[in-house]
Enzyme design. Structure first.
Site, mmCIF file in Angstrom:
data_model
loop_
_atom_site.group_PDB
_atom_site.id
_atom_site.type_symbol
_atom_site.label_atom_id
_atom_site.label_comp_id
_atom_site.label_asym_id
_atom_site.label_seq_id
_atom_site.Cartn_x
_atom_site.Cartn_y
_atom_site.Cartn_z
ATOM 1 N N HIS A 39 -3.764 -4.702 -0.228
ATOM 2 C CA HIS A 39 -3.341 -5.283 1.043
ATOM 3 C C HIS A 39 -3.408 -6.804 0.956
ATOM 4 O O HIS A 39 -4.489 -7.379 1.109
ATOM 5 C CB HIS A 39 -4.248 -4.805 2.177
ATOM 6 C CG HIS A 39 -4.013 -3.393 2.581
ATOM 7 N ND1 HIS A 39 -3.075 -3.037 3.526
ATOM 8 C CD2 HIS A 39 -4.585 -2.234 2.147
ATOM 9 C CE1 HIS A 39 -3.078 -1.717 3.679
ATOM 10 N NE2 HIS A 39 -3.981 -1.209 2.845
ATOM 11 N N GLU B 143 -2.535 -8.918 3.111
ATOM 12 C CA GLU B 143 -2.954 -9.461 4.412
ATOM 13 C C GLU B 143 -4.461 -9.369 4.625
ATOM 14 O O GLU B 143 -4.993 -9.960 5.572
ATOM 15 C CB GLU B 143 -2.201 -8.750 5.548
ATOM 16 C CG GLU B 143 -2.671 -7.367 5.900
ATOM 17 C CD GLU B 143 -2.154 -6.257 4.987
ATOM 18 O OE1 GLU B 143 -2.351 -5.074 5.328
ATOM 19 O OE2 GLU B 143 -1.567 -6.561 3.922
ATOM 20 N N CYS C 121 0.851 -1.195 0.000
ATOM 21 C CA CYS C 121 0.000 0.000 0.000
ATOM 22 C C CYS C 121 0.888 1.247 0.000
ATOM 23 O O CYS C 121 1.648 1.463 -0.936
ATOM 24 C CB CYS C 121 -0.987 -0.035 1.163
ATOM 25 S SG CYS C 121 -2.349 1.153 0.958
#
Length: 207
Positions: free
Chosen positions: A185, A187, A80
């Site tokens: 992202h 994650e 990001c």
């Protein structure tokens, strides 16, 4: 193997660490220079404003350390805002210097995407893979990942690995040699995101 998640005061570090644990990768959230030097690979996360993040890296000397480690061949993944910091400069409320590890610049969506689309761009979008690279070796064209951003990388042709469509085609992932980045992202991107993290953290055949 140890992954250093660089802690410079911006970023959702612990959800990233939890995702790495899920794939069996040992990571340490750290700003300690010796630990960063000792790590096998680096992850530079980040959320918020480019100028603030770049200044925090400079104030504690992490910018110089990162550049030295990368110049020595260590692999880095920016996520990001962390990806945006890898580029030469950003036009986010002024002009601000990045780490200069990749050619290109960070520009606002405003004025570039159709006016009926919301800024920031928040949500799931599919990836259009532009080249084979280690970061995306487990990723399929069309895989969906999760974005939260108002700025994106432009003139990133030298490192462009994948794009996404949000009114216009935007840089979604980059890789050049040992420098890689995701605008999204991983994650927060389910199995597709875990595949990308695993591809970065482990080479084929590596345990």
């Amino acid at each position: 193997m140890m992954i250093a998640i660089i802690d410079y005061g911006v970023g959702n570090l612990f959800s990233l660490n939890a995702s790495l644990k899920k794939i069996g990768v040992w990571a340490k959230v750290t700003s300690d220079f010796d630990e960063i030097r000792a790590a096998d690979r680096l992850i530079l996360p980040g959320v918020g404003a480019f100028a603030d993040a770049a200044e925090k890296l400079r104030l504690n000397g992490l910018d110089a350390l990162i550049k030295k480690e990368v110049s020595n061949g260590k692999e880095i993944l920016g996520i990001c805002l962390g990806m945006q910091l890898l580029f030469e400069e950003s036009y986010e409320y002024g002009t601000h210097k990045g780490l200069g590890l990749l050619k290109g610049r960070i520009v606002p969506m405003e004025g570039k995407i159709p006016s009926d689309l919301k800024i920031p761009h928040i949500g799931w979008n599919s990836l259009n893979i532009k080249k084979n690279c280690p970061l995306l070796r487990k990723t399929k064209d069309g895989d969906y990942v999760y974005f939260v951003h108002s700025f994106f990388a432009e003139d990133a042709d030298e490192s462009l690995a994948a794009t996404t469509m949000y009114g216009i085609e935007m840089t979604a992932a980059v890789q050049k040699d040992n420098v890689a980045g995701c605008q999204f992202h991983p994650e927060k991107s389910g199995e597709a995101g875990l595949d990308i993290l695993e591809a970065f953290c482990r080479k084929e055949g590596e345990k």
